[in-house]
Each structure stands twice: as structure tokens, then as C-alpha cells.
Design a protein around this motif. Structure first.
Motif, mmCIF file in Angstrom:
data_model
loop_
_atom_site.group_PDB
_atom_site.id
_atom_site.type_symbol
_atom_site.label_atom_id
_atom_site.label_comp_id
_atom_site.label_asym_id
_atom_site.label_seq_id
_atom_site.Cartn_x
_atom_site.Cartn_y
_atom_site.Cartn_z
ATOM 1 N N HIS A 76 0.803 -1.215 0.000
ATOM 2 C CA HIS A 76 0.000 0.000 0.000
ATOM 3 C C HIS A 76 0.843 1.276 0.000
ATOM 4 O O HIS A 76 0.452 2.279 -0.605
ATOM 5 C CB HIS A 76 -0.934 -0.003 1.217
ATOM 6 C CG HIS A 76 -1.809 -1.206 1.272
ATOM 7 N ND1 HIS A 76 -1.765 -2.120 2.308
ATOM 8 C CD2 HIS A 76 -2.735 -1.690 0.405
ATOM 9 C CE1 HIS A 76 -2.645 -3.090 2.081
ATOM 10 N NE2 HIS A 76 -3.235 -2.848 0.930
ATOM 11 N N LYS A 104 -6.192 -6.430 8.031
ATOM 12 C CA LYS A 104 -7.285 -7.007 7.244
ATOM 13 C C LYS A 104 -7.041 -6.874 5.746
ATOM 14 O O LYS A 104 -7.620 -7.603 4.953
ATOM 15 C CB LYS A 104 -8.609 -6.335 7.619
ATOM 16 C CG LYS A 104 -9.098 -6.719 9.014
ATOM 17 C CD LYS A 104 -10.466 -6.139 9.282
ATOM 18 C CE LYS A 104 -10.990 -6.579 10.658
ATOM 19 N NZ LYS A 104 -12.331 -6.025 10.951
ATOM 20 N N SER A 105 -6.207 -5.920 5.364
ATOM 21 C CA SER A 105 -5.867 -5.744 3.951
ATOM 22 C C SER A 105 -4.436 -6.207 3.720
ATOM 23 O O SER A 105 -3.552 -5.419 3.393
ATOM 24 C CB SER A 105 -6.026 -4.276 3.545
ATOM 25 O OG SER A 105 -7.367 -3.863 3.688
ATOM 26 N N ALA A 106 -4.210 -7.494 3.921
ATOM 27 C CA ALA A 106 -2.868 -8.062 3.786
ATOM 28 C C ALA A 106 -2.646 -8.466 2.329
ATOM 29 O O ALA A 106 -2.686 -9.647 1.973
ATOM 30 C CB ALA A 106 -2.717 -9.260 4.720
ATOM 31 N N ASP A 107 -2.420 -7.485 1.482
ATOM 32 C CA ASP A 107 -2.411 -7.711 0.041
ATOM 33 C C ASP A 107 -1.057 -8.105 -0.535
ATOM 34 O O ASP A 107 -0.986 -8.546 -1.689
ATOM 35 C CB ASP A 107 -2.891 -6.447 -0.677
ATOM 36 C CG ASP A 107 -4.339 -6.114 -0.354
ATOM 37 O OD1 ASP A 107 -5.147 -7.051 -0.254
ATOM 38 O OD2 ASP A 107 -4.658 -4.916 -0.206
ATOM 39 N N ASN A 110 -0.698 -11.788 -1.979
ATOM 40 C CA ASN A 110 -1.571 -12.006 -3.133
ATOM 41 C C ASN A 110 -1.080 -11.269 -4.376
ATOM 42 O O ASN A 110 -0.997 -11.833 -5.472
ATOM 43 C CB ASN A 110 -3.002 -11.521 -2.831
ATOM 44 C CG ASN A 110 -3.486 -11.920 -1.474
ATOM 45 O OD1 ASN A 110 -2.803 -11.699 -0.474
ATOM 46 N ND2 ASN A 110 -4.668 -12.491 -1.406
ATOM 47 N N SER A 130 -5.595 -11.550 9.197
ATOM 48 C CA SER A 130 -5.030 -11.450 7.850
ATOM 49 C C SER A 130 -5.306 -12.683 7.004
ATOM 50 O O SER A 130 -5.073 -12.662 5.795
ATOM 51 C CB SER A 130 -3.513 -11.244 7.935
ATOM 52 O OG SER A 130 -3.168 -10.238 8.847
ATOM 53 N N SER A 133 -7.668 -12.461 3.882
ATOM 54 C CA SER A 133 -7.094 -11.635 2.824
ATOM 55 C C SER A 133 -6.035 -12.395 2.044
ATOM 56 O O SER A 133 -5.986 -12.333 0.820
ATOM 57 C CB SER A 133 -6.487 -10.359 3.419
ATOM 58 O OG SER A 133 -5.927 -9.548 2.403
#
Length: 203
Positions: A76, A104-107, A110, A130, A133
Motif C-alpha cells: 500500500h 485485514k488488507s494483507a495484500d 496475493n 489477515s 485476505s
């Protein structure tokens, strides 16, 4: 002060370098923040137990045959660095990437898996929140994931990827497993021979 562009330039230069695969890092470890380091340290511990060494200088690799590298790469805050890392990973010699992220936004795991495809990426949810996500990839965009905080297992899985082509890594994994099994057998014997009360007193 080091800039994001400095790091991107470094990765791109390494990707363009004509290097012997035996002198490039085999495993990449990335995390979204240095606050993830306590959890991700399990990956370092596992790899070093298997005989891997940390490679901190692309131009001056350690003597050990198998090595790993690590970076902080925020999906991010530094998305351009994440893209550069994923896009150059295979060209820089990596065989597998371990990616950890929290919140919660463990991008990071991915997105790295999508960018680095078909290079395998093993996702580590740093926190329980996490998990969804990290594992929530759509059909056709795979990621391997371990349970929250299990970076040690992620590193063992990374070594298993390498073990298919490298007998030294396979032998290290087999030895680790034999030690694990032997430890359980020893505890079982002691519990039986000492009785549960004495065994608990000696733990």
C-alpha cells in the motif's frame, strides 16, 4: 536517504546481470512492515537450520550454496517497489518467495503472487485477521498459504520446492524431519518410563 527508486534500480540491475544461478539468492522473504519481523523471523530460523545463509550483497554472495534475501515491501505504501520485486524475482534467480503481511488488507502476498507468476509465492498471514485476505485469491491466480504466524512452516515449504531439484536441500529436509520424529519418540519413551507425574516435574 535511500529512496524507493534506489531499491527499484537495484532490483532491475540485478535482474539484468549475467550471473551464475548458484550465486543468486534462492528464496526471497518479503514483508509489509518491519513490525512483521518478529513473526517472519521463523522463516529465517528454518532456512538457517537447513543450511541456508542470508545474502545481503548480490555481488558478494556467501560461501554457502543456498541463500535467501529479505526486504520490506509495502503493497500500500510502496506499490511500485512491490511490482518491481515481483517482476524481477525470477530473473534475479529466486525459485520461491515467502511473503508476509498483517492487517485485514494483507495484500502483499496475493499481489506478489500475481505479479511474479508462475514463480511460487507462499503467503504468511502475520495476524489471525489477515488469513482471509491472504488466502482469498480467485480461481486461476494461485497462492500457497500457511496459517497465521507460521512463517517457519512457510520456509520449510519453500525448501521443499527447492528439494525437487537439489539433493542437498532434500537431504537437509530429511534430516530435519528425522530429528523431529526422534524427538517425539524420546518424549514418548520418557513419559512411559518415568510416569506422568515425574515427567511433568522434569519438563
Amino acid at each position: 536517504m535511500t529512496s524507493v527508486q534506489d531499491l527499484i534500480d537495484r532490483l532491475e540491475a540485478e535482474a539484468a546481470a549475467d550471473r551464475d544461478p548458484e550465486t543468486t539468492p534462492d528464496v526471497g522473504i518479503i514483508m509489509g512492515s518491519d513490525s512483521d519481523l518478529d513473526v517472519m523471523s521463523g522463516a529465517y530460523d528454518a532456512l538457517e537450520e537447513l543450511g541456508f545463509a542470508e545474502q545481503t550483497d548480490f555481488d558478494d554472495p556467501p560461501e554457502e550454496r543456498f541463500t535467501y534475501e529479505s526486504y520490506v515491501v509495502s503493497a500500500h505504501r510502496t506499490p511500485e517497489l512491490m511490482y518491481a520485486y515481483g517482476e524481477t524475482a525470477e530473473a534475479r534467480g529466486l525459485d520461491v518467495v515467502i511473503a508476509g503481511a498483517g492487517g485485514k488488507s494483507a495484500d502483499l502476498p496475493n499481489m506478489t503472487a500475481s505479479i511474479a507468476y508462475p514463480l511460487p509465492v507462499i503467503g504468511v498471514p502475520v495476524q489471525e485477521k489477515s488469513v482471509d485476505s491472504v488466502i482469498g485469491m480467485p480461481t486461476g491466480a494461485p497462492i500457497v498459504a500457511v496459517d497465521a504466524g507460521k512463517s517457519f512452516n512457510a520456509a520449510l515449504s519453500a525448501a521443499q520446492v527447492l528439494a525437487r531439484q537439489h539433493d542437498e536441500v532434500r537431504a537437509a529436509l530429511v534430516e530435519y524431519h528425522e530429528d523431529l520424529v526422534g524427538g517425539v519418540a524420546e518424549v514418548s519413551r520418557d513419559l512411559h518410563d518415568l510416569g506422568h507425574e515425574t515427567f511433568r516435574e522434569r519438563r
